[in-house]
Design an enzyme around this catalytic site. Structure first.
Site, PDB file in Angstrom:
ATOM      1  N   CYS A 163       0.856  -1.180   0.000  1.00  0.00           N
ATOM      2  CA  CYS A 163       0.000   0.000   0.000  1.00  0.00           C
ATOM      3  C   CYS A 163       0.890   1.228   0.000  1.00  0.00           C
ATOM      4  O   CYS A 163       2.065   1.144   0.331  1.00  0.00           O
ATOM      5  CB  CYS A 163      -0.911   0.010   1.228  1.00  0.00           C
ATOM      6  SG  CYS A 163      -2.305   1.146   1.034  1.00  0.00           S
TER       7      CYS A 163
ATOM      8  N   LYS B 140     -12.232  -4.994   2.890  1.00  0.00           N
ATOM      9  CA  LYS B 140     -11.642  -4.185   3.952  1.00  0.00           C
ATOM     10  C   LYS B 140     -12.572  -3.022   4.242  1.00  0.00           C
ATOM     11  O   LYS B 140     -12.891  -2.229   3.348  1.00  0.00           O
ATOM     12  CB  LYS B 140     -10.268  -3.685   3.515  1.00  0.00           C
ATOM     13  CG  LYS B 140      -9.599  -2.774   4.534  1.00  0.00           C
ATOM     14  CD  LYS B 140      -8.192  -2.427   4.108  1.00  0.00           C
ATOM     15  CE  LYS B 140      -7.554  -1.461   5.077  1.00  0.00           C
ATOM     16  NZ  LYS B 140      -6.170  -1.139   4.686  1.00  0.00           N
TER      17      LYS B 140
ATOM     18  N   GLU C  53     -16.834  -7.618  -3.832  1.00  0.00           N
ATOM     19  CA  GLU C  53     -15.405  -7.284  -3.721  1.00  0.00           C
ATOM     20  C   GLU C  53     -14.551  -8.551  -3.829  1.00  0.00           C
ATOM     21  O   GLU C  53     -13.553  -8.590  -4.546  1.00  0.00           O
ATOM     22  CB  GLU C  53     -15.117  -6.594  -2.375  1.00  0.00           C
ATOM     23  CG  GLU C  53     -15.513  -5.129  -2.317  1.00  0.00           C
ATOM     24  CD  GLU C  53     -14.548  -4.231  -3.099  1.00  0.00           C
ATOM     25  OE1 GLU C  53     -13.582  -4.736  -3.688  1.00  0.00           O
ATOM     26  OE2 GLU C  53     -14.778  -3.011  -3.105  1.00  0.00           O
TER      27      GLU C  53
ATOM     28  N   LYS D  18     -11.390  -7.911   6.760  1.00  0.00           N
ATOM     29  CA  LYS D  18     -10.725  -7.077   7.765  1.00  0.00           C
ATOM     30  C   LYS D  18     -11.623  -5.929   8.160  1.00  0.00           C
ATOM     31  O   LYS D  18     -12.165  -5.280   7.264  1.00  0.00           O
ATOM     32  CB  LYS D  18      -9.427  -6.551   7.157  1.00  0.00           C
ATOM     33  CG  LYS D  18      -8.665  -5.591   8.015  1.00  0.00           C
ATOM     34  CD  LYS D  18      -7.507  -5.022   7.265  1.00  0.00           C
ATOM     35  CE  LYS D  18      -6.866  -3.974   8.143  1.00  0.00           C
ATOM     36  NZ  LYS D  18      -5.836  -3.246   7.469  1.00  0.00           N
TER      37      LYS D  18
HETATM   38  C1  PBG Z   1      -2.906   0.269   5.244  1.00  0.00           C
HETATM   39  C2  PBG Z   1      -3.310  -0.660   6.317  1.00  0.00           C
HETATM   40  C3  PBG Z   1      -4.055  -0.371   7.482  1.00  0.00           C
HETATM   41  C4  PBG Z   1      -4.070  -1.555   8.224  1.00  0.00           C
HETATM   42  C5  PBG Z   1      -3.374  -2.511   7.499  1.00  0.00           C
HETATM   43  N1  PBG Z   1      -2.931  -1.944   6.324  1.00  0.00           N
HETATM   44  C6  PBG Z   1      -4.619   0.890   7.960  1.00  0.00           C
HETATM   45  C7  PBG Z   1      -5.708   1.536   7.230  1.00  0.00           C
HETATM   46  O1  PBG Z   1      -6.207   1.053   6.221  1.00  0.00           O
HETATM   47  O2  PBG Z   1      -6.089   2.619   7.664  1.00  0.00           O
HETATM   48  C8  PBG Z   1      -4.717  -1.723   9.575  1.00  0.00           C
HETATM   49  C9  PBG Z   1      -4.150  -2.796  10.437  1.00  0.00           C
HETATM   50  C10 PBG Z   1      -4.516  -2.731  11.850  1.00  0.00           C
HETATM   51  O3  PBG Z   1      -5.303  -1.866  12.315  1.00  0.00           O
HETATM   52  O4  PBG Z   1      -4.027  -3.582  12.603  1.00  0.00           O
HETATM   53  N2  PBG Z   1      -3.678   0.326   4.121  1.00  0.00           N
END
Ligand code: PBG
Length: 321
Positions: free
Chosen positions: A116, A191, A229, A244
């Protein structure tokens, strides 16, 4: 004849009829590596978790390998951020160096690179910004480049977490073009835009400077949309799919597993971890038992793999039923 359900609840029998057991084999440990550090630094909002230096990361992965944990997922904190997030695909970027360093001293642990831009962009969003919006299609080639550089550095798999449309297709094509057709993609397919990521944003310094992520992450109100998705990510070539957060979305885990029967991961996110740890610190609940119960519920809902900050403790202490 009266059926007495309690007959099977004596200790030995209870064990024999247990339908679900979390095993260390199911767990993926998230790790933070910070380019600026010489020594690990504890993350205040996540008791027991640290940001690592390259060296302390390598030692931690050795310890995890020793404990039998099959996989880690890496999050990088770069020294410098910029508008486009160029640290993400830098061949000498922090996650690339971390993957290389881990491979020098361990051989069994599967190294997954979180893919990311948000930890690398100055504005903290997961893609390029145009007119105060994350520009989907302009972001895709950057994700492809990042995947290739992570694979070149030795990552065994990549996990795109930015919720861009078509990200899996773009990454698959980029990897295949560069000869990495054997590198699997674990897609953060469903997500949600969740408040449970709060402690992570402190841990990874990936908070955003304006707006929020609701323009690309899912609305917690939606379940059928998660099936779309996931379906699209599978069609684009995802090898494993993720839901997630985990515990507030167990219904989604179950639906996704039943519908697609794919290797399914669930991410017990930072907020889920920190809530239990904070309550345990106050003596309000038994942290170890609460954590095992949470992980059991996630597996019972259908997850084959669980990303959890508790992986090391679980492997060390074993099952606490
Ligand atoms: C980044 C990402 C995030 C998490 C994993 N990859 C944060 C977000 O999307 O804001 C969250 C992981 C966690 O809270 O343990 N894209």
């Amino acid at each position: 004849m009266m059926r007495r359900m309690r007959r099977l609840r004596k200790p030995g029998l209870r064990r024999m009829v247990a339908e679900t057991r979390v095993s260390t084999d199911d767990l993926i440990m998230p790790l933070f590596v910070d380019e600026r550090l010489k020594k690990p630094v504890e993350i205040g909002s996540m008791p027991g978790q640290s940001r690592h230096s390259l060296e302390s990361l390598a030692r931690e992965v050795e310890a995890l390998e020793e404990l039998g944990i099959p996989a880690v997922i890496l999050f990088g904190l770069p020294e410098k951020k910029d508008e486009v997030g160029s640290g993400a695909w830098d061949p000498a970027g922090i996650v690339q160096r971390a993957a290389e360093r881990i491979k020098e001293t361990t051989s069994k642990v599967v190294v997954i690179a979180d893919l990311c831009l948000c930890e690398y962009t100055s504005h903290g969003h997961c893609g390029l910004i145009k007119n105060q919006e994350v520009a989907n299609d302009e972001t895709l080639p950057l994700l492809g480049k990042t995947a290739v550089s992570q694979a070149m550095a030795g990552a065994d798999g990549v996990a795109p977490s930015g919720m861009m449309d078509h990200m899996v297709a773009a990454i698959r094509a980029a990897l295949d073009d560069e000869g990495f057709s054997d590198i699997p993609i674990l897609s953060y397919a469903a997500k949600y835009a969740s408040s449970f990521y709060g402690p992570f944003r402190e841990a990874a310094e990936s908070g955003y400077s304006f707006g929020d992520r609701s323009g690309y992450q899912m609305d917690p109100a939606n379940a059928l949309e998660a099936l779309w998705e996931v379906r699209l990510d599978i069609e684009e070539g995802a090898d494993m799919i993720m839901v997630k957060p985990a515990m507030p979305y167990l219904d989604i885990v179950r639906m996704v597993k039943d519908e697609f029967g794919m290797p399914t991961a669930a991410y017990q996110v930072s907020g889920e971890y920190s809530m239990i740890m904070a309550a345990a610190e106050r003596g309000w609940l038994d942290g170890e038992r609460a954590m095992c119960e949470a992980l059991t519920s996630i597996k019972r809902a259908g997850a084959d793999m669980i990303l959890t900050y508790y992986a090391k403790e679980f492997a060390r202490k074993g099952w606490e039923g």
